[in-house]
Scaffold this active site. Structure first.
Site, PDB file in Angstrom:
ATOM      1  N   LEU A 119       0.785  -1.391   0.400  1.00 38.03           N
ATOM      2  CA  LEU A 119      -0.041  -0.218  -0.289  1.00 38.03           C
ATOM      3  C   LEU A 119       0.875   1.082  -0.153  1.00 38.03           C
ATOM      4  O   LEU A 119       1.985   1.505   0.635  1.00 38.03           O
ATOM      5  CB  LEU A 119      -0.628  -0.060   1.573  1.00 38.03           C
ATOM      6  CG  LEU A 119      -1.789   1.281   1.203  1.00 38.03           C
ATOM      7  CD1 LEU A 119      -2.796   0.962   0.117  1.00 38.03           C
ATOM      8  CD2 LEU A 119      -3.018   0.911   2.644  1.00 38.03           C
ATOM      9  N   LEU A 168       0.672  -5.470   0.810  1.00 38.75           N
ATOM     10  CA  LEU A 168      -0.322  -6.165  -0.402  1.00 38.75           C
ATOM     11  C   LEU A 168       0.394  -6.901  -1.127  1.00 38.75           C
ATOM     12  O   LEU A 168       0.052  -7.897  -1.793  1.00 38.75           O
ATOM     13  CB  LEU A 168      -1.211  -5.149  -0.761  1.00 38.75           C
ATOM     14  CG  LEU A 168      -2.464  -5.337  -1.768  1.00 38.75           C
ATOM     15  CD1 LEU A 168      -2.834  -6.693  -0.648  1.00 38.75           C
ATOM     16  CD2 LEU A 168      -3.169  -3.939  -2.052  1.00 38.75           C
ATOM     17  N   ASP A 199      -3.912  -7.868   4.976  1.00 35.02           N
ATOM     18  CA  ASP A 199      -5.513  -7.667   3.495  1.00 35.02           C
ATOM     19  C   ASP A 199      -4.609  -8.846   2.549  1.00 35.02           C
ATOM     20  O   ASP A 199      -4.154  -9.328   2.812  1.00 35.02           O
ATOM     21  CB  ASP A 199      -4.724  -5.990   3.213  1.00 35.02           C
ATOM     22  CG  ASP A 199      -3.479  -5.583   2.743  1.00 35.02           C
ATOM     23  OD1 ASP A 199      -2.705  -6.921   2.782  1.00 35.02           O
ATOM     24  OD2 ASP A 199      -3.160  -5.074   2.868  1.00 35.02           O
TER      25      ASP A 199
END
Length: 314
Positions: A119, A168, A199
């Site tokens: 991210l 991520l 995530d």
């Protein structure tokens, strides 16, 4: 100290944090200073873009080749191939196009010596200072849609990890079908350090792949795995020598595209369909938790504390 930093933010708002972010952008590079590989080769970015027909993309390069689509992260709007909503939308667009054309599979990789730093923390924290609840919802929704695109993609996705895969950038790997890694690549999901929760369905896929204890070590304490360790734990399929990495990948891709496209899709469906609902549910739950954390004062404080720590280190 942290309290002084928080007081300054309260007094000066976005202007103060924009200044802080400028400093942390440089210090963020130290987070990946273990790579010590060749420096980023701007000529490579140039040459790849010049040979690309799909020039409409800003943060990725898409090369339609014989039998497959090659998607490369090559971000201009973020540092170190990080993922912000703009980058994620471009990847989704390229995948949707490949899903509908005659490509038998997708090869997903990156330009330069870094695969993906997860991210785009700098992009996100800038916007959180404006409207925390709204921006938290928007970012969580962007991640949810991005991850679901990988979950629902029917053709095989092959990943060539050329360098560090963080957050991520690492958690999406189990959503793909084959992962080949450069010997110099490494993998880390230091979510608690960032002040966030898992995530990319990693709360589901990591325990299934590597066992609960190893998964928790990565998700909670941010343990960094070498390429060989990631291979031993099942996160990576094979590891190749840096000097011949690209050649090794391309030889295997060319072998795969000789297969019948229906056979490839049906084979993937047999392996993946049983997990599809579980993955979609995990993605939904993870994004709801992220939205809750990011939208809270405590979550904001955690991210700002991390930001100040990186500034202090710099």
């Amino acid at each position: 100290g942290t309290s002084t930093f928080m007081e300054a933010l309260a007094a000066n708002g976005t202007t103060n944090i924009q200044t802080s972010v400028t400093g942390v952008t440089a210090s963020k590079r130290r987070f990946i200073d273990d790579r010590r590989d060749q420096p980023f080769d701007k000529r490579l970015r140039f040459s790849v873009r010049q040979t690309e027909s799909a020039y409409r993309y800003r943060d990725i390069v898409v090369r339609k080749q014989d039998g497959f689509t090659h998607i490369l992260l090559s971000t201009k709007s973020s540092e170190n191939n990080s993922l912000n909503p703009e980058v994620m939308k471009e990847v989704q667009s390229a995948l949707n196009t490949a899903a509908a054309d005659d490509s038998k599979l997708v090869l997903f990789s990156a330009v330069g010596s870094i695969f993906c730093c997860g991210l785009d923390f700098i992009y996100f924290i800038r916007r959180l200072t404006d409207d925390r609840k709204k921006e938290s919802t928007k970012m969580a929704e962007a991640i949810r849609n991005f991850v679901n695109t990988f979950i629902q993609f029917k053709k095989p996705i092959i990943v060539a990890v050329n360098g560090p895969a963080i957050g991520l950038g690492a958690s999406i790997l189990p959503l793909c079908d084959v992962v080949w890694a450069n010997e110099k690549a490494w993998f880390q999901t230091p979510y608690t350090t960032f002040g966030q929760s898992p995530d990319g369905c990693s709360s589901l896929t990591f325990p299934r792949i590597m066992g609960l204890a190893s998964a928790n070590e990565m998700l909670f304490s941010g343990r960094k795995l070498t390429a060989q360790e990631a291979c031993a734990k099942g996160l990576v399929s094979q590891v190749f020598w840096p000097g011949t990495f690209t050649q090794e990948v391309m030889v295997r891709i060319k072998e795969l595209v000789t297969c019948n496209s229906v056979v490839l899709e049906e084979s993937k469906a047999l392996v993946r369909n049983i997990m599809k609902v579980d993955l979609e549910q995990a993605n939904e739950k993870e994004c709801e938790v992220l939205k809750k954390i990011w939208g809270s004062a405590q979550g904001m404080d955690s991210m700002l504390t991390y930001l100040q720590k990186k500034i202090d280190e710099f």
